[in-house]
Design an enzyme around this catalytic site. Sequence first.
Site, PDB file in Angstrom:
ATOM      1  N   CYS A  88      -6.205 -28.197  11.972  1.00  0.00           N
ATOM      2  CA  CYS A  88      -7.378 -29.074  12.009  1.00  0.00           C
ATOM      3  C   CYS A  88      -7.000 -30.544  11.860  1.00  0.00           C
ATOM      4  O   CYS A  88      -7.707 -31.425  12.353  1.00  0.00           O
ATOM      5  CB  CYS A  88      -8.369 -28.663  10.924  1.00  0.00           C
ATOM      6  SG  CYS A  88      -9.186 -27.080  11.275  1.00  0.00           S
ATOM      7  N   HIS A 127      -4.928 -21.723  10.726  1.00  0.00           N
ATOM      8  CA  HIS A 127      -6.282 -22.136  10.336  1.00  0.00           C
ATOM      9  C   HIS A 127      -7.040 -21.022   9.618  1.00  0.00           C
ATOM     10  O   HIS A 127      -7.625 -21.247   8.547  1.00  0.00           O
ATOM     11  CB  HIS A 127      -7.104 -22.597  11.541  1.00  0.00           C
ATOM     12  CG  HIS A 127      -8.542 -22.759  11.178  1.00  0.00           C
ATOM     13  ND1 HIS A 127      -9.013 -23.835  10.450  1.00  0.00           N
ATOM     14  CD2 HIS A 127      -9.608 -21.929  11.350  1.00  0.00           C
ATOM     15  CE1 HIS A 127     -10.304 -23.675  10.212  1.00  0.00           C
ATOM     16  NE2 HIS A 127     -10.687 -22.524  10.740  1.00  0.00           N
ATOM     17  N   ASP A 162       0.855  -1.187   0.000  1.00  0.00           N
ATOM     18  CA  ASP A 162       0.000   0.000   0.000  1.00  0.00           C
ATOM     19  C   ASP A 162       0.891   1.237   0.000  1.00  0.00           C
ATOM     20  O   ASP A 162       2.092   1.155   0.222  1.00  0.00           O
ATOM     21  CB  ASP A 162      -0.971  -0.010   1.178  1.00  0.00           C
ATOM     22  CG  ASP A 162      -0.278  -0.047   2.525  1.00  0.00           C
ATOM     23  OD1 ASP A 162       0.924   0.272   2.582  1.00  0.00           O
ATOM     24  OD2 ASP A 162      -0.929  -0.398   3.514  1.00  0.00           O
ATOM     25  N   SER A 163       0.309   2.375  -0.266  1.00  0.00           N
ATOM     26  CA  SER A 163       1.109   3.585  -0.478  1.00  0.00           C
ATOM     27  C   SER A 163       1.487   4.287   0.814  1.00  0.00           C
ATOM     28  O   SER A 163       2.316   5.196   0.811  1.00  0.00           O
ATOM     29  CB  SER A 163       0.334   4.564  -1.354  1.00  0.00           C
ATOM     30  OG  SER A 163      -0.821   5.029  -0.676  1.00  0.00           O
ATOM     31  N   CYS A 171      -6.170 -27.896   7.033  1.00  0.00           N
ATOM     32  CA  CYS A 171      -4.981 -27.191   7.518  1.00  0.00           C
ATOM     33  C   CYS A 171      -4.252 -28.009   8.587  1.00  0.00           C
ATOM     34  O   CYS A 171      -4.793 -28.960   9.163  1.00  0.00           O
ATOM     35  CB  CYS A 171      -5.345 -25.811   8.061  1.00  0.00           C
ATOM     36  SG  CYS A 171      -6.044 -25.804   9.727  1.00  0.00           S
ATOM     37  N   ASP A 179      -2.835   8.315  -2.130  1.00  0.00           N
ATOM     38  CA  ASP A 179      -4.129   8.985  -2.216  1.00  0.00           C
ATOM     39  C   ASP A 179      -4.595   9.361  -0.816  1.00  0.00           C
ATOM     40  O   ASP A 179      -3.967   8.999   0.176  1.00  0.00           O
ATOM     41  CB  ASP A 179      -5.167   8.071  -2.887  1.00  0.00           C
ATOM     42  CG  ASP A 179      -5.513   6.865  -2.010  1.00  0.00           C
ATOM     43  OD1 ASP A 179      -4.619   6.412  -1.249  1.00  0.00           O
ATOM     44  OD2 ASP A 179      -6.649   6.377  -2.082  1.00  0.00           O
ATOM     45  N   CYS A 212     -11.829 -28.826   7.082  1.00  0.00           N
ATOM     46  CA  CYS A 212     -10.597 -28.084   6.795  1.00  0.00           C
ATOM     47  C   CYS A 212      -9.396 -29.022   6.793  1.00  0.00           C
ATOM     48  O   CYS A 212      -9.286 -29.923   7.628  1.00  0.00           O
ATOM     49  CB  CYS A 212     -10.398 -26.983   7.835  1.00  0.00           C
ATOM     50  SG  CYS A 212      -8.925 -25.973   7.547  1.00  0.00           S
ATOM     51  N   ASP A 255      -7.586  -7.846   0.448  1.00  0.00           N
ATOM     52  CA  ASP A 255      -6.634  -7.984   1.554  1.00  0.00           C
ATOM     53  C   ASP A 255      -7.327  -7.561   2.832  1.00  0.00           C
ATOM     54  O   ASP A 255      -8.240  -6.735   2.802  1.00  0.00           O
ATOM     55  CB  ASP A 255      -5.394  -7.105   1.342  1.00  0.00           C
ATOM     56  CG  ASP A 255      -5.643  -5.666   1.783  1.00  0.00           C
ATOM     57  OD1 ASP A 255      -5.267  -5.314   2.919  1.00  0.00           O
ATOM     58  OD2 ASP A 255      -6.241  -4.892   1.005  1.00  0.00           O
ATOM     59  N   GLY A 315      -0.857   5.887   2.468  1.00  0.00           N
ATOM     60  CA  GLY A 315      -1.901   6.890   2.625  1.00  0.00           C
ATOM     61  C   GLY A 315      -2.877   6.575   3.739  1.00  0.00           C
ATOM     62  O   GLY A 315      -3.173   7.428   4.582  1.00  0.00           O
ATOM     63  N   PHE A 316      -3.372   5.349   3.770  1.00  0.00           N
ATOM     64  CA  PHE A 316      -4.378   4.990   4.773  1.00  0.00           C
ATOM     65  C   PHE A 316      -3.829   5.159   6.184  1.00  0.00           C
ATOM     66  O   PHE A 316      -4.507   5.679   7.071  1.00  0.00           O
ATOM     67  CB  PHE A 316      -4.857   3.551   4.558  1.00  0.00           C
ATOM     68  CG  PHE A 316      -5.888   3.110   5.554  1.00  0.00           C
ATOM     69  CD1 PHE A 316      -7.216   3.488   5.408  1.00  0.00           C
ATOM     70  CD2 PHE A 316      -5.544   2.331   6.647  1.00  0.00           C
ATOM     71  CE1 PHE A 316      -8.178   3.099   6.334  1.00  0.00           C
ATOM     72  CE2 PHE A 316      -6.494   1.935   7.582  1.00  0.00           C
ATOM     73  CZ  PHE A 316      -7.810   2.320   7.415  1.00  0.00           C
TER      74      PHE A 316
END
Length: 375
Positions: free
Chosen positions: A307, A333, A89-90, A304, A143, A302, A264, A92-93
Amino acid sequence: MKFELDTTDGRARRGRLVFDRGVVETPAFMPVGTYGTVKGMTPEEVEATGAQIILGNTFHLWLRPGQEIMKLHGDLHDFMQWKGPILTDSGGFQVFSLGDIRKITEQGVHFRNPINGDPIFLDPEKSMEIQYDLGSDIVMIFDECTPYPADWDYAKRSMEMSLRWAKRSRDRFDSLGNKNALFGIIQGSVYEDLRDISVKGLVEIGFDGYAVGGLAVGEPKADMHRILEHVCPQIPADKPRYLMGVGKPEDLVEGVRRGIDMFDCVMPTRNARNGHLFVTDGVVKIRNAKHKSDTSPLDAECDCYTCRNYSRAYLHHLDRCNEILGARLNTIHNLRYYQRLMAGLRKAIEEGKLESFVTEFYQRQGRPVPPLNVD
């Protein structure tokens, strides 16, 4: 980066992103590795969950360890030993999340380092330079993430400045000779007319992909769905579409139904550390006393590591004792759950059975299917 679109089912799309570092099947979920690690996981463990691409955080990696340390290793891939593609990500957030300790101007953002209080300045050009040093396979423009709620006038000013920053990001990205991908970010809050202007302006500049930003920031779900239904058809069909910071499993399902290719979110990892575990039938709160003597696996469907090997009672025990292993097993998991969900969505699109998949997804959780207002 090359985007290949294989097939569609309604507005849902099945394709792939092709990078020098590997192929990412879409729709895709990207685990978040804020500080150069998906919390508690080795890169090999993250890969074993089915993840093909991860997200890194420009803002935090810039502040610590910094660009110079990164360059000593090569780039972020070398630093953290993740072999696949990375989207960053840039920043910005994170900057706009600082609230009162930051000041936005046309030039960029002035703020105080949350680590030591030093004054810092971040602008589109600097963001492009940091992401270049990180070796990001997908770079995001700098942004302003418009807050919610925002009135129309504020959202318009914010969106227009983000468009100007998008052009500055594009120019600096190109002048650096960066051969990787650059994505634009569509803003405009919950206002369809502002989203229209943003999409049009970004497409005129030209990007390798387009993200829908400024959602999942507190607005009602109906508004998120409405904006996605309105915006996605305007994004060039030959470019990937990325819904930033989203979300819950049902948000991924609803995003895919409306034409989103990439997601994401910190939710699977953060919730895992808090004992909130996603399963086929909903959510298990593993610290609840009812799991104390439950010898069954977390999710019988599942595959994984967690599990296949451990009971709910053991995971409950680890959580109650605040053992690090508990957080790790929970994270394995939850990440695998998200990747299994995405694989199921991809298969359903391939077979032209997406709505059947969606119906079963909600039925298993005892919930109604949200309406889909598309042609």
